[in-house]
Design a protein around this motif. Sequence first.
Motif, PDB file in Angstrom:
ATOM      1  N   GLU A 285       0.814  -1.178   0.013  1.00  0.00           N
ATOM      2  CA  GLU A 285      -0.118   0.086  -0.130  1.00  0.00           C
ATOM      3  C   GLU A 285       0.919   1.374  -0.030  1.00  0.00           C
ATOM      4  N   ILE A 286       1.992   1.038   0.469  1.00  0.00           N
ATOM      5  CA  ILE A 286       2.885   2.454   0.493  1.00  0.00           C
ATOM      6  C   ILE A 286       3.300   2.854  -0.765  1.00  0.00           C
ATOM      7  N   ALA A 287       3.622   1.877  -1.748  1.00  0.00           N
ATOM      8  CA  ALA A 287       4.259   2.469  -3.112  1.00  0.00           C
ATOM      9  C   ALA A 287       2.829   2.906  -3.706  1.00  0.00           C
ATOM     10  N   ARG A 288       1.707   2.358  -3.727  1.00  0.00           N
ATOM     11  CA  ARG A 288       0.398   2.595  -4.341  1.00  0.00           C
ATOM     12  C   ARG A 288      -0.006   4.030  -3.790  1.00  0.00           C
ATOM     13  N   SER A 289      -0.014   4.231  -2.587  1.00  0.00           N
ATOM     14  CA  SER A 289      -0.410   5.450  -1.978  1.00  0.00           C
ATOM     15  C   SER A 289       0.585   6.478  -2.490  1.00  0.00           C
ATOM     16  N   MET A 290       1.943   6.516  -2.574  1.00  0.00           N
ATOM     17  CA  MET A 290       2.943   7.352  -3.108  1.00  0.00           C
ATOM     18  C   MET A 290       2.585   7.800  -4.759  1.00  0.00           C
ATOM     19  N   LYS A 291       2.299   6.758  -5.322  1.00  0.00           N
ATOM     20  CA  LYS A 291       1.827   6.906  -6.778  1.00  0.00           C
ATOM     21  C   LYS A 291       0.560   7.414  -7.149  1.00  0.00           C
ATOM     22  N   GLN A 292      -0.492   7.188  -6.453  1.00  0.00           N
ATOM     23  CA  GLN A 292      -1.842   7.391  -6.737  1.00  0.00           C
ATOM     24  C   GLN A 292      -2.404   8.584  -6.046  1.00  0.00           C
ATOM     25  N   THR A 293      -1.867   8.840  -4.935  1.00  0.00           N
ATOM     26  CA  THR A 293      -2.576   9.867  -3.985  1.00  0.00           C
ATOM     27  C   THR A 293      -1.556  10.939  -3.881  1.00  0.00           C
ATOM     28  N   LYS A 294      -1.518  11.886  -4.837  1.00  0.00           N
ATOM     29  CA  LYS A 294      -0.449  12.855  -4.584  1.00  0.00           C
ATOM     30  C   LYS A 294      -0.826  14.086  -3.784  1.00  0.00           C
ATOM     31  N   LEU A 295      -2.123  14.201  -3.284  1.00  0.00           N
ATOM     32  CA  LEU A 295      -2.675  15.088  -2.468  1.00  0.00           C
ATOM     33  C   LEU A 295      -2.188  14.418  -0.952  1.00  0.00           C
ATOM     34  N   CYS A 296      -2.202  13.265  -0.749  1.00  0.00           N
ATOM     35  CA  CYS A 296      -1.825  12.666   0.602  1.00  0.00           C
ATOM     36  C   CYS A 296      -0.273  12.976   0.628  1.00  0.00           C
ATOM     37  N   THR A 297       0.621  12.651  -0.443  1.00  0.00           N
ATOM     38  CA  THR A 297       1.923  12.957  -0.365  1.00  0.00           C
ATOM     39  C   THR A 297       2.307  14.149  -0.129  1.00  0.00           C
ATOM     40  N   ARG A 298       1.576  15.419  -0.616  1.00  0.00           N
ATOM     41  CA  ARG A 298       1.593  16.625  -0.226  1.00  0.00           C
ATOM     42  C   ARG A 298       1.869  16.817   1.150  1.00  0.00           C
ATOM     43  N   TYR A 299       0.808  16.516   1.720  1.00  0.00           N
ATOM     44  CA  TYR A 299       0.477  16.729   3.068  1.00  0.00           C
ATOM     45  C   TYR A 299       1.761  16.072   3.980  1.00  0.00           C
ATOM     46  N   PHE A 300       1.888  14.850   3.508  1.00  0.00           N
ATOM     47  CA  PHE A 300       2.964  14.094   4.523  1.00  0.00           C
ATOM     48  C   PHE A 300       4.458  14.814   4.163  1.00  0.00           C
ATOM     49  N   LEU A 301       4.721  15.246   3.080  1.00  0.00           N
ATOM     50  CA  LEU A 301       5.935  15.902   2.787  1.00  0.00           C
ATOM     51  C   LEU A 301       5.920  17.299   3.724  1.00  0.00           C
ATOM     52  N   GLY A 302       4.736  17.979   3.804  1.00  0.00           N
ATOM     53  CA  GLY A 302       4.857  19.000   4.946  1.00  0.00           C
ATOM     54  C   GLY A 302       5.089  18.431   6.558  1.00  0.00           C
ATOM     55  N   GLY A 303       4.473  17.278   6.498  1.00  0.00           N
ATOM     56  CA  GLY A 303       4.844  16.958   7.850  1.00  0.00           C
ATOM     57  C   GLY A 303       6.107  16.395   7.909  1.00  0.00           C
ATOM     58  N   ALA A 304       6.753  16.168   7.014  1.00  0.00           N
ATOM     59  CA  ALA A 304       8.181  15.561   7.257  1.00  0.00           C
ATOM     60  C   ALA A 304       9.046  16.631   7.308  1.00  0.00           C
ATOM     61  N   ILE A 305       8.685  17.874   6.816  1.00  0.00           N
ATOM     62  CA  ILE A 305       9.640  18.947   6.832  1.00  0.00           C
ATOM     63  C   ILE A 305       9.459  19.744   8.203  1.00  0.00           C
ATOM     64  N   CYS A 306       8.299  19.602   8.770  1.00  0.00           N
ATOM     65  CA  CYS A 306       7.673  20.273  10.165  1.00  0.00           C
ATOM     66  C   CYS A 306       8.343  19.270  11.145  1.00  0.00           C
ATOM     67  N   GLY A 307       8.186  18.106  10.955  1.00  0.00           N
ATOM     68  CA  GLY A 307       8.451  16.982  12.157  1.00  0.00           C
ATOM     69  C   GLY A 307       9.899  16.646  12.010  1.00  0.00           C
ATOM     70  N   GLY A 308      10.829  16.879  11.033  1.00  0.00           N
ATOM     71  CA  GLY A 308      12.099  16.198  10.997  1.00  0.00           C
ATOM     72  C   GLY A 308      13.240  17.535  11.032  1.00  0.00           C
ATOM     73  N   PRO A 309      13.294  18.180  10.138  1.00  0.00           N
ATOM     74  CA  PRO A 309      14.596  19.405  10.307  1.00  0.00           C
ATOM     75  C   PRO A 309      13.935  20.466  11.255  1.00  0.00           C
ATOM     76  N   ILE A 310      12.774  20.619  11.648  1.00  0.00           N
ATOM     77  CA  ILE A 310      12.344  21.475  12.753  1.00  0.00           C
ATOM     78  C   ILE A 310      12.199  20.695  13.981  1.00  0.00           C
ATOM     79  N   ALA A 311      11.279  20.116  14.241  1.00  0.00           N
ATOM     80  CA  ALA A 311      10.870  19.587  15.646  1.00  0.00           C
ATOM     81  C   ALA A 311      11.703  18.520  16.066  1.00  0.00           C
ATOM     82  N   ILE A 312      12.183  17.466  15.411  1.00  0.00           N
ATOM     83  CA  ILE A 312      12.949  16.318  15.852  1.00  0.00           C
ATOM     84  C   ILE A 312      14.554  16.800  16.139  1.00  0.00           C
ATOM     85  N   LEU A 313      14.908  17.721  14.868  1.00  0.00           N
ATOM     86  CA  LEU A 313      16.292  17.978  14.913  1.00  0.00           C
ATOM     87  C   LEU A 313      16.161  19.114  16.098  1.00  0.00           C
ATOM     88  N   GLY A 314      15.232  19.870  16.496  1.00  0.00           N
ATOM     89  CA  GLY A 314      15.351  20.922  17.517  1.00  0.00           C
ATOM     90  C   GLY A 314      15.419  20.102  18.994  1.00  0.00           C
TER      91      GLY A 314
END
Length: 355
Positions: free
Chosen positions: A93-122
């Motif tokens: 389901e991971i590969a299918r979601s990344m290929k077919q659900t661009k809207l979902c991918t966009r939101y989780f990219l935002g989550g990755a940026i906020c959660g990783g280089p900002i929150a977890i690094l912090g």
Amino acid sequence: MDTNQLREKNTKTRIKLGYIAALLCAVVWGIWYIPGNLIYFLEPFESLYNEVFASSGDNTALLVTAILVTGLNATFVVIALTIWNMGVGKFKEIARSMKQTKLCTRYFLGGAICGGPIAILGTFIASGFIGASFAACAALAYPIVGSIISSTWLGQKLSRRAIAGILVVLLGGISIYAGGLITDLTSGNVQWLGYIGGLMAVLGWGIEGAVAAKGLDVSESDVGLTIRFIMETAIWWIIIIPIVALMGFPIFQYAAMIFEPVVLFTLIMLGVTFGFCYVVWYRSFPLMGVGRGQSIASLYGLFAVIFVFLFIGGEQSWTTIVGAVICIAGTFIMYTEPASKMESLRVISDKGGSE
């Protein structure tokens, strides 16, 4: 059993599962701070710090080391989540979601940026500069950010009791944060980067919760979470860490030295604990709302202080203890809210529909 009784029963079950998920997140999240603190004292991270310290000073050395630790943390979380998804039959389901659900991918990219280089690094910066207990407690105000965004952007309603509980949790976080800062100001040795790291965690995790909740509207939580960490890992190893290397720091050289048994075990513990706490954290959002899920999960600060004291040692300031007690009180205020008040997570519009 009539329709109203069945709906009320389902609501109570959903809310109960949401509280269980958020509380599990708090416990495992607190455990994560043990390997997250010990990692700095292991090779090759100690040698990386010493080499950068000799040429660029303490602040730069800790920052470069925190970047490598955070990048490795994301990598091992991806490994743990991949094994988890294989075990529960969601790997394809991971590969299918990344290929077919661009809207979902966009939101989780935002989550990755906020959660990783900002929150977890912090939080790794806060841990390196000030200590694991402070790093855990400094971000306790993140549910305030998440609640405001989820209320204004996602339309998730907050009752007066929920708002009161969130404000009490915030008061506890202020007690913990301000107490340490006042102590440092008195001694004349303020580790400003550590406090900035704590604020990064507050903003990053608060925003991530709201952004991720939007992505969960169109994605299954375990799959979406794995996509989020795959994206964070790519950000570290394709963008940030290569930039650090181009600046002349030997970060790749030391990254290749992590295959000692003790270091690998510590990194695996980072991946497993943080991966699982995120699994139940993300699951709590659709069950009880972002603000409530984040507030219950913020008890991780209390568990982190307890676990760090039991396994690592060190004295805890009275402001940290008082703040932890206040946070428990705020969580209890929210927990006692009747399930009927939480039947819908959405604000009801004037037209009679949920937004």
